[in-house]
Design an enzyme around this catalytic site. Structure first.
Site, PDB file in Angstrom:
ATOM      1  N   ASP A  12     -35.567   3.048 -12.669  1.00 23.81           N
ATOM      2  CA  ASP A  12     -35.071   3.704 -11.728  1.00 23.81           C
ATOM      3  C   ASP A  12     -36.347   3.436 -10.661  1.00 23.81           C
ATOM      4  OD1 ASP A  12     -33.032   5.081  -9.272  1.00 23.81           O
ATOM      5  OD2 ASP A  12     -34.494   6.608  -9.883  1.00 23.81           O
ATOM      6  N   ASP A  14     -36.435   5.385  -6.785  1.00 26.70           N
ATOM      7  CA  ASP A  14     -36.446   6.813  -5.947  1.00 26.70           C
ATOM      8  C   ASP A  14     -36.334   8.147  -7.287  1.00 26.70           C
ATOM      9  OD1 ASP A  14     -36.506   4.994  -3.991  1.00 26.70           O
ATOM     10  OD2 ASP A  14     -34.666   5.601  -3.302  1.00 26.70           O
TER      11      ASP A  14
HETATM   12 MG   LIG Z   1     -34.110   8.392  -8.742  1.00 32.05          MG
END
Ligand SMILES: [Mg+2]
Ligand SMILES: [Zn+2]
Length: 189
Positions: A12, A14
C-alpha cells in the site's frame, strides 16, 4: 525455508510506504515512512520483487488530478529507487469498480504485471481494505497499523493474517519465511 518466501511484496502507499497526506497532489509533501527505502531494498536483495497498489479516490472525486497523483508517484520512485510497478485505483467508493481495495483488482493487476500468481504475493498495508484485497485475490498479508487503523481491523489481522509494529519488522517477517497462510474464509466472514 526458501520455498515459503513470497515472490513479490505489494505495498500500500499512503500510511504504509509514505506518511498519509489525504488527497496529496504535491510531490514536495511526500515523506517516506522511516525504513521504507531500506525495506524495499532488502526485499530486492533477497530476489523478491515489489509493487505499489494505491486507492486514490481523490481523482474520481475531483480533489486531485491523475497528473498530480502520477507526479507524487514519480517522487516516490525517486525516493525508493528500485520499487516495481505503481498501480492506482482512481475511482470513488460508489463507482463500483473492481480495483478499489478491498476489491481484488489491484492485487490481481500487480501479480499479472510481475508475471506471477497472487498466491505468490504478500500485501503489506495499514488498514482492513488492504487485507481484504489480499484475501479476495488469494494473496497473503501483513498489517502495519498506524494511528488511523481501527482496533477491529487490527484484531482481524491477528486472526487472518499477521501484524507488525513497523515496516522494517513486516519485511523481516516476510523474509523469515514464516508468514501464516491467509484464511480467506475467515477474512470474508
Ligand atoms: Mg493506506
Ligand atoms: Zn478502481
Amino acid at each position: 525455508v526458501r520455498r515459503s518466501l513470497p515472490r513479490a511484496v505489494l505495498f500500500d502507499r499512503d500510511g504504509t510506504l509514505c506518511v498519509d497526506v489525504p488527497y496529496n497532489g504535491d510531490p514536495d509533501r511526500l515523506v517516506l515512512v522511516p525504513g521504507a527505502a531500506a525495506a524495499v531494498e532488502q526485499l530486492h536483495a533477497a530476489g523478491i520483487r515489489t509493487a505499489v497498489i494505491s486507492n486514490q479516490s481523490g481523482v474520481g472525486r475531483g480533489l486531485v488530478t491523475r497528473r498530480q497523483v502520477d507526479a507524487v508517484n514519480r517522487r516516490l520512485r525517486e525516493l525508493i529507487g528500485r520499487v516495481g510497478p505503481i498501480l492506482v485505483c482512481p475511482h470513488r467508493s460508489d463507482d463500483g469498480c473492481s480495483c478499489r481495495k478491498p476489491m481484488p483488482g489491484l492485487v490481481l493487476e500487480a501479480a499479472a504485471a510481475l508475471s506471477m500468481d497472487p498466491a505468490e504475493c504478500v500485501v503489506i498495508g495499514d488498514i482492513g481494505a488492504d487485507l481484504g484485497a489480499a484475501a479476495a485475490a488469494g494473496a497473503r498479508a501483513v498489517l502495519v497499523p498506524t494511528e488511523m487503523t481501527r482496533d477491529e481491523e487490527i484484531a482481524e489481522a491477528y486472526r487472518v493474517a499477521a501484524v507488525a509494529p513497523d515496516l522494517t519488522t513486516a519485511v523481516a517477517l516476510v523474509l523469515s519465511g514464516s508468514l501464516p497462510a491467509l484464511d480467506s474464509r475467515a477474512a470474508a466472514a
